[in-house]
Design an enzyme around this catalytic site. Structure first.
Site, PDB file in Angstrom:
ATOM      1  N   CYS A 198      22.724  74.752  75.481  1.00  0.00           N
ATOM      2  CA  CYS A 198      22.314  74.522  74.092  1.00  0.00           C
ATOM      3  C   CYS A 198      23.258  73.515  73.417  1.00  0.00           C
ATOM      4  CB  CYS A 198      22.224  75.839  73.332  1.00  0.00           C
ATOM      5  SG  CYS A 198      21.326  75.682  71.766  1.00  0.00           S
TER       6      CYS A 198
ATOM      7  N   HIS B 131      18.224  78.309  76.595  1.00  0.00           N
ATOM      8  CA  HIS B 131      19.174  79.389  76.858  1.00  0.00           C
ATOM      9  C   HIS B 131      18.723  80.176  78.097  1.00  0.00           C
ATOM     10  CE1 HIS B 131      21.589  79.294  73.121  1.00  0.00           C
ATOM     11  NE2 HIS B 131      20.481  78.815  72.578  1.00  0.00           N
TER      12      HIS B 131
ATOM     13  N   GLU C 131      20.212  82.557  79.615  1.00  0.00           N
ATOM     14  CA  GLU C 131      20.558  83.974  79.473  1.00  0.00           C
ATOM     15  C   GLU C 131      19.585  84.720  78.553  1.00  0.00           C
ATOM     16  OE1 GLU C 131      22.267  81.782  76.164  1.00  0.00           O
ATOM     17  OE2 GLU C 131      22.301  81.457  78.333  1.00  0.00           O
TER      18      GLU C 131
END
Length: 233
Positions: free
Chosen positions: A86, A205, A207
């Site tokens: 990001c 992202h 995750e």
């Protein structure tokens, strides 16, 4: 045969990142992850992750205050994997035009610009882009490769896989050869991940992108484990 120790990953903490979710994803993938801003931890890591959510200028100011700018440039020039997430991918660039003009790490040539006035079916889309969107193989300089995602953290992912985005700015690498994936938001197509040398960085992202996002961390773990196996031979 003695099994190699877990690979150590340094997650750089400069108070502008989703560091705990990144740490959880690393640990899920079998990596030994440490949230740190200490030079010795970063220098001794098998891989370094530069996450981030927030303002570009504030992030660069903090990295300078922590004396990490030159260290990150050295890591980028080495064989140690460096992952930007990001804001992390944006910090790798030459400069950003977010709230003024700010110098970046200058590891990858090109600016960071606003996701400006995206439209679809005559309607202006919301900025920041928040939510799921698809990533596609770049059809430019990597078109000759059988699979441009092979031997990258995206190995095994399907074309058009959905990842989770939260951003108002996008990177524009000067060298199109570094672009690994593109994403379309309305009428704007932008670089959503890039790769050069030991660097992999993405605007989305992983995750927060479910099982396929976690696959990216598992691919990193496999790469580091194979490297440790070779070093142990």
């Amino acid at each position: 045969m003695v099994q190699p120790a877990q690979a150590k990953v340094a997650i750089i903490d400069f108070s502008l990142g989703n560091v705990f979710s990144v740490k959880q994803a690393c640990e899920y993938a079998g990596l030994q992850a440490h949230i740190t801003s200490a030079r010795k931890d970063i220098e001794s890591a098998d891989a370094v992750i530069l996450p981030g959510v927030g303002a570009f200028g504030d992030a660069m100011a903090t990295l300078r205050k922590l004396d990490l700018v030159d260290l990150l440039r050295d890591i980028a020039a080495s064989d140690t994997p460096l992952v930007g997430i990001c804001l992390g991918v944006q910090l790798l660039m030459t400069e950003s035009y977010e709230f003024g003009r700010h110098r970046g790490l200058g590891i990858i040539s090109g600016p960071v610009v606003r996701l400006d006035n995206p439209q679809e079916d005559g309607k202006i889309l919301k900025v920041p882009q928040v939510g799921w969107n698809r990533i596609s193989r770049d059809k430019g300089n990597r078109a000759g490769l059988a699979d441009p995602w092979a031997d990258t953290p995206l190995a095994g992912l399907a074309e058009g896989e959905c990842m989770y985005f939260v951003h108002s700015f996008i990177v524009q690498p000067e060298d199109p050869a570094v672009i690994l994936t593109t994403t379309r938001y309305g009428d704007i197509e932008f670089c959503s991940s890039l790769r050069i040398g030991s660097i992999f960085a993405c605007q989305f992202h992983p995750e927060r992108s479910g099982s396929q996002g976690l696959r990216i961390y598992r691919n990193l773990a496999i790469k580091l484990r194979n490297q440790k196996n070779r070093e142990g031979c």
